[in-house]
Design an enzyme around this catalytic site. Structure first.
Site, short mmCIF file in Angstrom:
data_model
loop_
_atom_site.label_atom_id
_atom_site.label_comp_id
_atom_site.label_asym_id
_atom_site.label_seq_id
_atom_site.Cartn_x
_atom_site.Cartn_y
_atom_site.Cartn_z
CE LYS A 264 -5.65 -21.88 -34.51
NZ LYS A 264 -5.42 -20.43 -34.72
CE LYS B 66 0.75 -12.66 -30.72
NZ LYS B 66 0.46 -14.03 -30.19
CB THR C 277 -3.31 -12.04 -32.72
OG1 THR C 277 -3.36 -13.26 -31.97
CG2 THR C 277 -4.62 -11.28 -32.58
CG HIS D 166 -13.17 -13.83 -29.93
ND1 HIS D 166 -11.96 -13.27 -30.21
CD2 HIS D 166 -13.69 -13.12 -28.92
CE1 HIS D 166 -11.75 -12.26 -29.39
NE2 HIS D 166 -12.78 -12.15 -28.58
CE LYS E 172 -1.10 -20.31 -37.42
NZ LYS E 172 -1.83 -19.07 -37.30
NE ARG E 173 -4.35 -25.03 -28.24
CZ ARG E 173 -5.05 -25.19 -27.13
NH1 ARG E 173 -5.04 -24.22 -26.21
NH2 ARG E 173 -5.71 -26.29 -26.89
C1 LIG Z 1 -0.49 -14.87 -30.49
C2 LIG Z 1 -0.57 -16.18 -29.82
C3 LIG Z 1 -1.53 -17.10 -30.23
C4 LIG Z 1 -2.47 -16.86 -31.39
O1 LIG Z 1 -1.86 -17.28 -32.59
P1 LIG Z 1 -2.72 -17.45 -33.95
O2 LIG Z 1 -1.67 -17.73 -34.96
O3 LIG Z 1 -3.40 -16.15 -34.18
O4 LIG Z 1 -3.64 -18.58 -33.73
C5 LIG Z 1 -1.59 -18.32 -29.58
N1 LIG Z 1 -0.75 -18.61 -28.56
C6 LIG Z 1 0.19 -17.74 -28.14
C7 LIG Z 1 1.09 -18.13 -27.03
C8 LIG Z 1 0.31 -16.50 -28.75
O5 LIG Z 1 1.24 -15.63 -28.31
#
Ligand SMILES: *Cc1c(COP(=O)(O)O)cnc(C)c1O
Length: 813
Positions: A551, A657, A653, A357, A545-546
């Protein structure tokens, strides 16, 4: 299932009566949630039983997805959706004066994960069940999941997540399926009847009790199992108890049960703690023991039967956290099932497959030899033997090339290297997006790729369109179905049929109206939660995101500061009003990330309260990012910020979304952004910044000097200076660490390097949004070409290309 609303209402009212001895009128919202969920669980249970029966009878190959994390979020809504019962329940409840959404909100998120990796596992479970694939999850039932984040005075404060406080309707405790996991002690090899037998003594036993959660596939045909293991002890240490040392007995009980107490909240930064290694072995050992037990029941338990285990069982490890599956399966096959080394090795390396990953060097797991030796003595022996055999094979191929052998060894420099163990012990290794898989093959794991050329593939990530589109954005789903028919639900590729309507004025208006309604829903939440009014006519620009240096929330924040400076200098600056929305958690010990949160909140405080800019821009940091909050924010997003330093985000991911919900991506050529661009075409995405190749070349050969960029861009220089020159209403050294990370480490993540291009890209976003026809056609095209990023596609690729499993359709009764 319910034939009608009436039937449902009847059953619901009865359930409240029998569960709580109350009438509907007397019942609380919480009680109503429990009653509804219990009712639904009973419907699911029947299919669950049938699925299990059929798996045993058909003897088809099963896959087990081992993951330290499953970020499920709430299940009531998605279960109702997959059962096709949302409408009946929603309407039935309405007639009783109850809002379904209010009951859904009672459920605590199952936050058993940090972020993308854990959410991916949850999406895969949904897709496996929906594709009728016999695939199950294996993980840990953490007593406390991801911490709850509060923002106090602009800082992150962590509170324990007590998600099991009110019980968890969806789980079933299976105490009769408990197994014992052994820690510590010592192992002796003894000869018995011409065989060397491992005798493990003086170990500390921990009882692993499984809690099963049903995973409901679309249309409720297949119901698979997520088995989460909990560490328990029913045996108090009676020897100390009888001496009256009650406290000691309780202490020991809690020390053993500590194993499944807490999720480590570090995303992409493994904590090298003993307890974490204990957690890993705990669920891997418990999971494998239970799989082997079931295998023997179904396929027979002779050594010959176990010699073909891999033909009926596939085990997938989600990152290296479950990599001890390699030596543990060896142990079970040799020590408990009497296979010899060669037989056990043949089975093991044909059973296990592995997904990598990340290539962030700090994220690669390694464990000190001494720790593995003392906590897991038998594992250490087996890993050591694997290492010797692997190094001997390397020596054959590369005689004298010590440096190469050292760099590939399972044990080197005082550590056990988990990624090496995972590659050597599996038959398949995959990355999670094209660019990431190529970097694995050609850079990070190049020597392994040379040695095992057929082992490496790519499987680009995906997200379940059922939760992230149909359930999270029901109005959009209805509009899509009205436009192209319902086929996209089962075949998300059919979303592409929307492309023909990208320039249809009527559809554009309707898409815009749906987005507007979702923006109003989010604005209401922000108003209620934070007391801030935001302009629902503004662009909703979302980075959720985190929080992590790679990032680059800092890049976004510096650009906001620059925009603010420009607005102050020229209040007439002609820009589309914009609301910058952030959410995300920092790891608890990640000092820089925590200051980035404070930086964003400080910007919010300054900008949101400055009348001079006429409300043109606002900054919002929403606390406690979680699956449920993501489901609220993502459908309301106009712009999707995917701005990681190229080469650093393996896939992402969140990007998928947001695209699925019609947001336009502003992003770097990193992870799956590249494939999103390939799908939608250059006109439907805004790309900027260095490429992965350029970034890697700078790392390898140098040639970047942050001072050159800083000195030649006055706007950027001003914003960077404002971090530390007293411009912001914080103590003068508050953001020293951010400034340091940019200016004193030669800007490791190329924030300054990419700034100018990012600012130009943001202007492009601004101008495109001004042309609403154009913007709406882009939004439609993003939805249309998101089908490739449905996890159904990803999981089919795993099923066919890696696991070799077939769908099993579950028959009635
Ligand atoms: C999809 C998702 C992530 C991943 O987000 P990235 O932008 O790909 O880092 C992290 N936390 C939650 C709650 C998510 O639904």
């Amino acid at each position: 299932m319910f034939e009608s609303k009436e039937q449902f209402k009847q059953a619901f009212i009865e359930k409240i009566q029998t569960l709580f001895g109350q009438s509907l009128e007397e019942s609380s919202t919480a009680a109503r949630y429990v009653a509804l969920s219990t009712l639904i669980r009973e419907i699911i249970s029947k299919r669950w039983y049938q699925s299990n029966q059929q798996y045993s009878i058909s003897k088809e190959k099963q896959v087990y997805y081992f993951s330290m994390e499953f970020l499920l979020g709430r299940l009531l809504g998605s279960n109702l959706f997959n059962l096709g019962m949302t409408e009946v329940c929603c309407q039935g409840l309405k007639e009783l004066g109850i809002e379904l959404t209010e009951l859904e909100a009672v459920e605590h998120d199952a936050g058993l994960g940090n972020g993308g990796l854990g959410r991916l596992a949850a999406c895969f479970l949904d897709s496996m069940a929906s594709l009728h694939l016999p695939g199950h999850g294996t993980g840990i039932r953490f007593r406390h999941g991801m911490f709850e984040q509060k923002i106090v005075d602009g800082y992150q404060v962590e509170l324990p997540d007590n998600w099991l406080r009110d019980g968890y309707v969806w789980e079933t405790r299976k105490v009769d399926r408990a197994v014992t996991v052994k820690f510590g002690g010592n192992v002796q090899m003894e000869e018995q009847g011409g065989r060397l037998i491992a005798i493990h003594e003086n170990y500390e036993p921990v009882l692993a009790v499984p809690y099963d959660v049903p995973i409901v596939g679309a249309n409720c045909n297949t119901v698979n199992t997520l088995r989460l293991w909990s560490a328990e002890t029913n045996n108090f240490d009676f020897s100390s108890f009888s001496k009256g040392d009650f406290l000691k007995a309780v202490e020991e009980k809690y020390s053993l049960e500590a194993t499944s107490q807490i999720l480590y909240p570090d995303d992409n930064y493994p904590e090298g703690k003993t307890l974490r290694l204990k957690q890993q072995y705990f669920f891997v050992s418990a999971g494998l023991q239970s799989i082997v037990r079931r295998y023997k029941r179904t396929h027979g338990g002779s050594p010959a039967d176990l010699g073909i285990f891999h033909k009926k069982i596939a085990i997938h490890i989600n990152d290296t956290h479950p990599a001890l599956a390699v030596p543990e399966l060896m142990r079970i096959l040799m020590d408990e099932e009497s296979l010899d080394w060669d037989q056990a090795w043949h089975v093991t390396r044909n059973t296990i497959s592995y997904t990598n990953h990340t290539i962030l060097p700090e994220a690669l797991e390694k464990w000190p030899i001494e720790l593995v030796k003392t906590l897991l003595p038998r594992m250490y022996m087996i890993i050591n033997e694997l290492n010797e055999r692997f190094c001997a094979a390397l020596w054959q191929r590369y005689p004298g090339d010590w440096e190469r052998i050292r760099s590939m060894a399972l044990i080197a420099d005082g550590y056990v290297h988990m990624a090496h163990l995972a590659v050597v012990g599996s038959y398949s290794v995959n990355g999670v997006a094209e660019v990431h898989s190529n970097i694995l093959k050609n850079e990070v794991m190049a020597p392994f790729h040379e040695f095992f050329p057929y082992r490496f593939t790519n499987k680009t990530n995906g997200v379940t369109h059922r939760r992230w589109l149909a359930k999270a954005n029901p109005q959009l789903a209805a509009l899509i179905t009205a436009t192209i028919g319902p086929g996209w639900m089962a075949h998300p590729d059919e979303l592409a049929n929307l492309h023909r309507f990208a320039h249809d004025g009527a559809l554009q208006n309707e898409i815009k109206a749906v987005k507007q309604a979702n923006k109003e829903r989010l604005a209401n939440y922000i108003q209620a939660k934070m007391g801030i009014a935001i302009d629902v006519g503004s662009i909703f620009d979302v980075q959720v995101k985190r929080i992590h240096a790679y990032k680059r929330q800092t890049l976004n924040a510096l650009h906001i500061l620059d925009l603010y400076n420009r607005l102050k200098a020229d209040p007439g600056l002609d820009i589309e009003p914009r609301t910058f929305i952030f959410a995300g958690k920092s790891a608890t010990g990640y000092y820089l990330a925590k200051r980035i949160i404070k930086f964003i909140n400080t910007l919010a405080q300054v900008i949101n309260n400055d009348p001079a800019i006429g409300g043109k821009i606002k900054v919002i940091f929403l606390e406690n990012y979680s699956v449920s909050l993501a489901e609220l924010i993502i459908p309301a997003a106009d712009v999707s910020e995917q701005i990681s330093t190229a080469s650093k985000e393996a896939s992402g991911t969140g990007n998928m979304k947001l695209m699925m919900n019609g947001a336009i991506t502003i992003g770097t050529l990193d992870g799956a952004n590249i494939e999103i661009k390939d799908e939608v075409g250059d006109d439907n995405i805004v790309i900027f910044g260095l490429t992965a190749e350029q970034v890697m070349n700078y790392y390898k050969y140098g040639g970047y000097n942050v001072l050159d960029v800083y000195n030649n861009n006055p706007r950027l220089k001003l914003a960077v200076d404002q971090l530390i020159n007293g411009f912001l209403p914080v103590s003068p050294d508050e953001f020293d660490c951010i400034h340091h990370s940019l200016m004193r480490t030669n800007d490791e993540y190329f924030v300054l390097k990419d700034f100018a291009n990012y600012a130009v890209a943001q202007e492009r976003i601004n101008n495109l949004y001004g042309k609403q026809r154009c913007w709406q056609s882009m939004a439609i095209n993003n939805i249309a070409f998101s089908g490739r990023f449905a996890s159904d596609r990803t999981v089919s690729e795993y099923a066919i290309g890696i696991w070799k499993i077939k769908p099993v359709v579950i028959r009635e009764n």
